[in-house]
Design an enzyme around this catalytic site. Structure first.
Site, short mmCIF file in Angstrom:
data_model
loop_
_atom_site.label_atom_id
_atom_site.label_comp_id
_atom_site.label_asym_id
_atom_site.label_seq_id
_atom_site.Cartn_x
_atom_site.Cartn_y
_atom_site.Cartn_z
N ASP A 90 0.86 -1.17 0.00
CA ASP A 90 0.00 0.00 0.00
C ASP A 90 0.90 1.23 0.00
O ASP A 90 1.98 1.21 0.60
CB ASP A 90 -0.90 -0.03 1.25
CG ASP A 90 -1.97 1.05 1.16
OD1 ASP A 90 -2.06 1.73 0.12
OD2 ASP A 90 -2.72 1.21 2.14
N ASP A 269 -8.23 -6.64 1.87
CA ASP A 269 -7.15 -6.66 2.86
C ASP A 269 -7.66 -5.99 4.11
O ASP A 269 -8.48 -5.08 4.04
CB ASP A 269 -5.92 -5.88 2.36
CG ASP A 269 -6.13 -4.39 2.50
OD1 ASP A 269 -6.89 -3.83 1.69
OD2 ASP A 269 -5.58 -3.79 3.44
N CYS A 307 -14.45 -26.64 13.47
CA CYS A 307 -13.15 -26.18 12.96
C CYS A 307 -12.09 -27.27 13.14
O CYS A 307 -12.02 -27.92 14.18
CB CYS A 307 -12.73 -24.91 13.71
SG CYS A 307 -11.15 -24.25 13.16
N CYS A 309 -8.73 -26.64 12.83
CA CYS A 309 -7.40 -26.05 13.03
C CYS A 309 -6.74 -26.69 14.25
O CYS A 309 -7.41 -27.29 15.09
CB CYS A 309 -7.48 -24.53 13.15
SG CYS A 309 -7.80 -23.87 14.80
N CYS A 312 -8.23 -25.70 17.67
CA CYS A 312 -9.50 -26.34 18.02
C CYS A 312 -9.33 -27.85 18.28
O CYS A 312 -10.08 -28.42 19.08
CB CYS A 312 -10.54 -26.10 16.93
SG CYS A 312 -11.09 -24.38 16.90
N HIS A 338 -6.48 -19.35 14.68
CA HIS A 338 -7.85 -19.82 14.46
C HIS A 338 -8.63 -18.84 13.59
O HIS A 338 -9.32 -19.26 12.65
CB HIS A 338 -8.58 -20.04 15.80
CG HIS A 338 -10.05 -20.20 15.60
ND1 HIS A 338 -10.64 -21.40 15.29
CD2 HIS A 338 -11.06 -19.29 15.58
CE1 HIS A 338 -11.94 -21.23 15.12
NE2 HIS A 338 -12.22 -19.95 15.29
ZN LIG Z 1 -10.06 -23.46 15.00
#
Ligand SMILES: [Zn+2]
Length: 374
Positions: A90, A269, A307, A309, A312, A338
């Site tokens: 930017d 963004d 989730c 991830c 989690c 997360h």
């Molecule tokens: Zn997660």
């Protein structure tokens, strides 16, 4: 040749490919913001693992610290940051409106007070582009004049006229002989005009006629109503060619993102997912939760049952609540991971659903489950 190719349309939403010197990026996509050359609380290798093929850094901040000579000696911003995928920079127009930097705006450019040594310096449109040329990003953004939210129509009109004049100068500088470094760098301009449709349309059309690799939309995410933003996106798209890569700067909440995609946006963004994580605001498939609340003290469920991830899979809300309340740094690291996993997954699903002509159904279910909350 256009840098953007549309693959599939589903109503106003579409998928496509953005071609950059560091690879192709599937659209629509979200770019985490690496303001100081790093995305807060997550490293570049994790970002790649999460499926982010493009990030954005701030040219103005890099220019101040560590300075262009250090980044030049490192071999450019990609090498300095150890990021070999697509990279936007930017120009700094957004940072420059912040009170801590701003000194004066005139047709010459933006005069700012260097926060490190208190010196007064002018960033002209030419300088903003040459800084980004030197950094070697894949996409450079023109210097634009973004008024703060709530200014008068005259202020928005003046800023749009100035943004167009600056964009002409940015383009000249970009294609001048002074820029010997990165001839593969794309240059995008930024349409301004607040929520005034006619000003936005005239600004976008004037920029398109000057000729850029894309005309982006700036000046959102600073207080305007969401419905006004979507209506501006649609009205600007009406006056630009269909294959204009539609980059909406500065928004990042799950509902804003999916709604903007449904109005034809290709790229975003924001530091929103990372900033929310630092404040304990967590995105889940059933809406956002505030992990700092006492009700999570003995809740041994994961942040989000849906989730996959690593946070989690391994940690409970109770444990993360404890880390967050005791200011343990790992709380920010886990919660950021997360939230970005959630955003990355959202975009993967958005792209699949558009390609399968099922986007409206996907969006309806997502919004229903997520609830009205941001
Ligand atoms: Zn997660």
């Amino acid at each position: 040749m256009s840098c953007f190719e549309i693959i599939s349309n589903d109503s106003f939403a579409r998928t496509g490919l953005l071609n950059t010197a560091h690879g192709k990026v599937m659209t629509p996509f979200f770019m985490p913001v690496a303001t100081k050359g790093a995305v807060k609380n997550i490293n570049n290798f994790q970002l790649q693992e999460l499926g982010f093929d493009c990030i954005i850094s701030n040219a103005f901040i890099s220019y101040l610290k560590p300075g262009l000579s250090v980044i030049d000696n490192a071999g450019g911003l990609h090498k300095f940051m150890s990021w070999d995928k697509s990279l936007f920079t930017d120009s700094g127009g957004f940072q420059l409106i912040l009170d801590q930097f701003i000194h004066n705006i005139s047709n010459k450019g933006v005069t700012f007070k260097n926060p490190f040594d208190k010196s007064i310096e002018l960033v002209s449109p030419e300088k903003a582009v040459l800084i980004q040329n030197s950094l070697g990003s894949d996409v450079a953004m023109c210097l634009d004049h973004q008024p703060l939210f709530g200014k008068s129509r005259t202020d928005y009109l003046d800023s749009a006229i100035r943004t167009i004049e600056w964009a002409k100068r940015c383009k000249e500088a970009h294609y001048s002989n002074e820029n010997k470094i990165n001839k593969n760098q794309l240059l995008f301009s930024i349409a301004q005009g607040g929520i005034h449709k006619d000003i936005r349309q005239k600004c976008a059309l004037a920029l398109h006629k000057i000729g850029f690799d894309a005309v982006a939309l700036g000046g959102f995410g600073i207080g305007e109503a969401q419905k006004d933003m979507y209506s501006i996106i649609r009205s600007v798209k009406k006056v630009l060619p269909e294959n204009n890569f539609t980059y909406i700067m500065g928004i990042g909440s799950p509902l804003e993102l999916i709604n903007a995609v449904s109005n034809g946006a290709d790229c975003f963004d924001s530091n929103y997912p990372m900033r929310m994580a630092r404040h304990g605001k967590i995105f889940t498939s059933n809406g956002s939760i505030d992990i700092g609340k006492t009700k999570f003290k003995s809740d041994f469920n994961p942040l989000d049952n849906n989730c996959n991830c690593f946070v989690c899979k391994n940690y409970s809300r109770s444990y993360l609540h404890h880390l967050f309340k005791t200011y343990e740094q790992n709380a920010h690291i886990f919660l950021t991971y997360h939230n970005l996993f959630f955003i990355s997954g959202l975009f993967k699903n958005i792209r699949i659903s558009i390609n399968e002509n099922n986007f409206n159904n996907f969006k309806k279910n997502f919004v229903l489950n997520y609830g009205g909350k941001k």
